[in-house]
Design a protein around this motif. Structure first.
Motif, short mmCIF file in Angstrom:
data_model
loop_
_atom_site.label_atom_id
_atom_site.label_comp_id
_atom_site.label_asym_id
_atom_site.label_seq_id
_atom_site.Cartn_x
_atom_site.Cartn_y
_atom_site.Cartn_z
N LEU A 30 27.41 59.96 33.41
CA LEU A 30 27.16 58.79 32.57
C LEU A 30 27.99 57.61 33.02
CD1 LEU A 30 25.74 57.63 30.04
CD2 LEU A 30 27.74 58.39 28.71
N VAL A 31 29.28 57.85 33.27
CA VAL A 31 30.17 56.79 33.73
C VAL A 31 29.72 56.28 35.09
CG1 VAL A 31 32.52 56.31 34.53
CG2 VAL A 31 32.16 57.53 32.38
N ALA A 32 29.34 57.19 35.98
CA ALA A 32 28.92 56.81 37.33
C ALA A 32 27.74 55.86 37.30
CB ALA A 32 28.59 58.05 38.14
N HIS A 33 26.80 56.09 36.40
CA HIS A 33 25.56 55.31 36.38
C HIS A 33 25.64 54.06 35.50
CE1 HIS A 33 23.01 58.03 38.71
NE2 HIS A 33 23.61 59.04 38.09
N THR A 34 26.52 54.05 34.52
CA THR A 34 26.48 52.96 33.53
C THR A 34 27.72 52.08 33.47
OG1 THR A 34 27.37 54.35 31.73
CG2 THR A 34 24.97 54.38 32.08
N ALA A 35 28.87 52.55 33.95
CA ALA A 35 30.11 51.80 33.75
C ALA A 35 30.02 50.39 34.31
CB ALA A 35 31.29 52.55 34.38
N PHE A 36 29.58 50.25 35.55
CA PHE A 36 29.53 48.92 36.16
C PHE A 36 28.57 47.98 35.45
CE2 PHE A 36 27.36 46.16 39.34
CZ PHE A 36 28.36 45.21 39.45
N ARG A 64 41.38 57.28 36.18
CA ARG A 64 42.21 58.45 35.88
C ARG A 64 41.38 59.59 35.29
NH1 ARG A 64 46.39 57.43 38.93
NH2 ARG A 64 47.28 59.33 38.01
N LEU A 65 40.36 59.22 34.52
CA LEU A 65 39.55 60.23 33.85
C LEU A 65 38.45 60.80 34.75
CD1 LEU A 65 39.08 58.49 30.37
CD2 LEU A 65 40.67 60.36 30.94
N PHE A 66 37.86 59.94 35.59
CA PHE A 66 36.71 60.36 36.41
C PHE A 66 36.89 59.88 37.86
CE2 PHE A 66 35.23 59.33 32.08
CZ PHE A 66 34.80 60.59 31.67
N PRO A 67 37.91 60.38 38.56
CA PRO A 67 38.16 59.89 39.92
C PRO A 67 37.10 60.35 40.91
CG PRO A 67 39.57 61.76 39.45
CD PRO A 67 38.87 61.42 38.15
N HIS A 68 36.82 59.49 41.86
CA HIS A 68 35.93 59.84 42.96
C HIS A 68 36.61 60.84 43.88
CE1 HIS A 68 32.84 59.41 45.97
NE2 HIS A 68 33.70 58.95 46.86
N HIS A 69 37.86 60.55 44.25
CA HIS A 69 38.68 61.46 45.04
C HIS A 69 40.01 61.66 44.31
CE1 HIS A 69 36.15 61.78 48.54
NE2 HIS A 69 36.16 60.47 48.77
N HIS A 96 36.06 48.42 44.59
CA HIS A 96 37.14 49.20 45.18
C HIS A 96 37.57 50.37 44.30
CE1 HIS A 96 37.42 45.26 47.18
NE2 HIS A 96 37.81 45.96 48.22
N ALA A 97 36.95 50.53 43.15
CA ALA A 97 37.42 51.53 42.18
C ALA A 97 37.25 52.95 42.70
CB ALA A 97 36.66 51.37 40.87
N ASN A 98 38.18 53.79 42.30
CA ASN A 98 38.13 55.22 42.60
C ASN A 98 37.26 55.91 41.56
OD1 ASN A 98 38.62 57.79 43.58
ND2 ASN A 98 40.66 57.94 42.69
N LEU A 99 36.01 55.47 41.48
CA LEU A 99 35.03 56.02 40.54
C LEU A 99 33.79 56.47 41.32
CD1 LEU A 99 35.04 53.41 37.62
CD2 LEU A 99 35.77 55.78 37.48
N ALA A 100 33.18 57.54 40.85
CA ALA A 100 31.97 58.05 41.51
C ALA A 100 30.76 57.21 41.10
CB ALA A 100 31.76 59.52 41.15
N THR A 101 30.80 55.94 41.49
CA THR A 101 29.77 54.99 41.07
C THR A 101 28.41 55.32 41.67
OG1 THR A 101 31.50 53.31 41.07
CG2 THR A 101 29.24 52.54 40.91
N ARG A 102 27.38 55.29 40.84
CA ARG A 102 26.00 55.52 41.28
C ARG A 102 25.11 54.51 40.56
NH1 ARG A 102 26.55 58.87 45.64
NH2 ARG A 102 27.91 60.63 45.14
N ILE A 103 24.80 53.40 41.21
CA ILE A 103 24.01 52.37 40.53
C ILE A 103 22.61 52.24 41.10
CG2 ILE A 103 26.08 51.10 39.84
CD1 ILE A 103 25.40 49.05 42.04
N GLY A 104 22.20 53.16 41.96
CA GLY A 104 20.82 53.22 42.42
C GLY A 104 20.32 51.92 43.04
N PRO A 105 19.14 51.45 42.61
CA PRO A 105 18.53 50.25 43.21
C PRO A 105 19.39 48.99 43.09
CG PRO A 105 16.92 51.45 41.89
CD PRO A 105 18.26 52.07 41.60
N LEU A 106 20.33 48.96 42.16
CA LEU A 106 21.20 47.78 42.04
C LEU A 106 22.01 47.54 43.31
CD1 LEU A 106 22.56 48.03 38.37
CD2 LEU A 106 20.88 46.41 39.28
N ASN A 107 22.17 48.60 44.14
CA ASN A 107 22.88 48.42 45.40
C ASN A 107 22.17 47.45 46.34
OD1 ASN A 107 25.32 50.21 45.52
ND2 ASN A 107 23.81 51.77 44.97
#
Length: 327
Positions: A29-35, A75-80, A227-238
């Protein structure tokens, strides 16, 4: 980056500790919606504060709040997990915060002054400004992001392709990990160039004060998430935003990967000029940095002096590489 990578790793496989690892629903949820949620909320609040005549104070508070939110999410959902730990880089990045802030303010003021001169000349010559001020504010913001990105794209690309310019941009690529505060690690000369090229053309075209405010907000929020250490997944927005999924490749030690994705806010011009890079079958590398400059300084003051000590840094880096090759 102007020399071939010396790490010899080639393209790196998916990291088991990265975003490709099994994810829980909250992480997804965070990966897809946070940004989009944070950016959208911040823009709505900035627009409201501008209408209320409290834009400056509100914008500062909003950007500070955004930084805190991103820091907590990391801190809660780090990518690495490895990117959560400082190796001395945290204090360096913190030192850049006031430097970047002051420099960007000075560069922004200079860009606005120059832009006003150009705008006045254009208005006298054409009888009107070129900016479509009658458009909805959201459409004007999209136009601003695309228009300002063009000179910024070419400046960034040339910083990688021309050694004289690479010396002022290498500081940003000296980061050993990616996290939200990397958005502040830029040499003042780099920030000055970016400020002039970002704001100057918009003012020259006649963009209004609110457009400039919202453009600044997007740049800051986008920089945190990019630059965030988050597992960001924004799909077509890229295909519009040059977000973390793209930007992590830009920090690769492998030159064939790194010399792509030059967009700072938008990926539009990367698509136009063929430098868009988004392999969906693997993850960007976990180990990043300057493969060809092992002698690049790691302290704040020495990094500020690095453009003026470039020959020494190059020579020391070559010597270190030769010793490593013969070891």
């Amino acid at each position: 980056m102007t020399e071939a990578s010396r790490d010899g790793s080639g393209f790196e496989p998916v990291s088991a500790s990265g975003a490709a690892a099994k994810e829980g629903w909250a992480r997804r949820l965070v990966a897809h919606t946070a940004f989009p949620v944070v950016l959208g909320s911040t823009l709505v609040a900035a627009h409201a504060s501008f209408q209320a005549g409290r834009a400056d104070i509100a914008a500062f508070a909003l950007l500070l709040a955004t930084a805190v939110v991103v820091a907590v999410l990391e801190r809660l959902f780090p990518h690495h997990a490895s990117w959560l730990h400082s190796t001395g880089d945290l204090r360096v990045d913190i030192a850049y915060v006031p430097t970047v802030t002051v420099t960007s303010q000075i560069a922004g003021a200079g860009a606005i002054w120059l832009g006003f001169q150009a705008s006045a000349w254009a208005s006298a010559a054409l009888g009107a400004t070129l900016w479509p001020a009658h458009w909805p504010i959201a459409a004007q913001l999209v136009l601003a992001l695309v228009a300002a990105e063009l000179p910024k794209y070419w400046a960034h690309r040339l910083e990688h392709e021309v050694d004289f310019l690479w010396r002022i941009h290498a500081t940003h690529h000296s980061v050993p990990r990616l996290y939200f505060l990397n958005a502040s690690r830029f040499h003042p000369l780099d920030i000055a160039l970016d400020g002039l090229l970002g704001f100057g053309p918009l003012v020259a075209l006649g963009a209004g004060e609110e457009v400039l405010l919202l453009f600044s907000v997007v740049s800051a929020v986008h920089g945190y998430f990019q630059h965030a250490n988050l597992a960001t997944r924004i799909g077509p927005l890229n295909y519009f935003f040059s977000m973390a999924e793209l930007h992590r490749w830009h920090h690769s030690k492998t030159i064939a990967e790194a010399n792509h994705n030059y967009g700072q806010n938008s990926s539009v011009w990367d698509l136009v000029f063929g430098t868009f890079f988004w392999p969906k079958d693997r993850e960007p590398p976990e180990h990043i940095g300057l493969a060809d400059l092992p002698a690049f300084p790691t302290t704040f003051w020495r990094q500020l002096a690095s453009p003026f000590a470039w020959r020494r840094i190059r020579a020391e880096s070559r010597a270190l590489a030769e010793r490593a090759d013969t070891a």
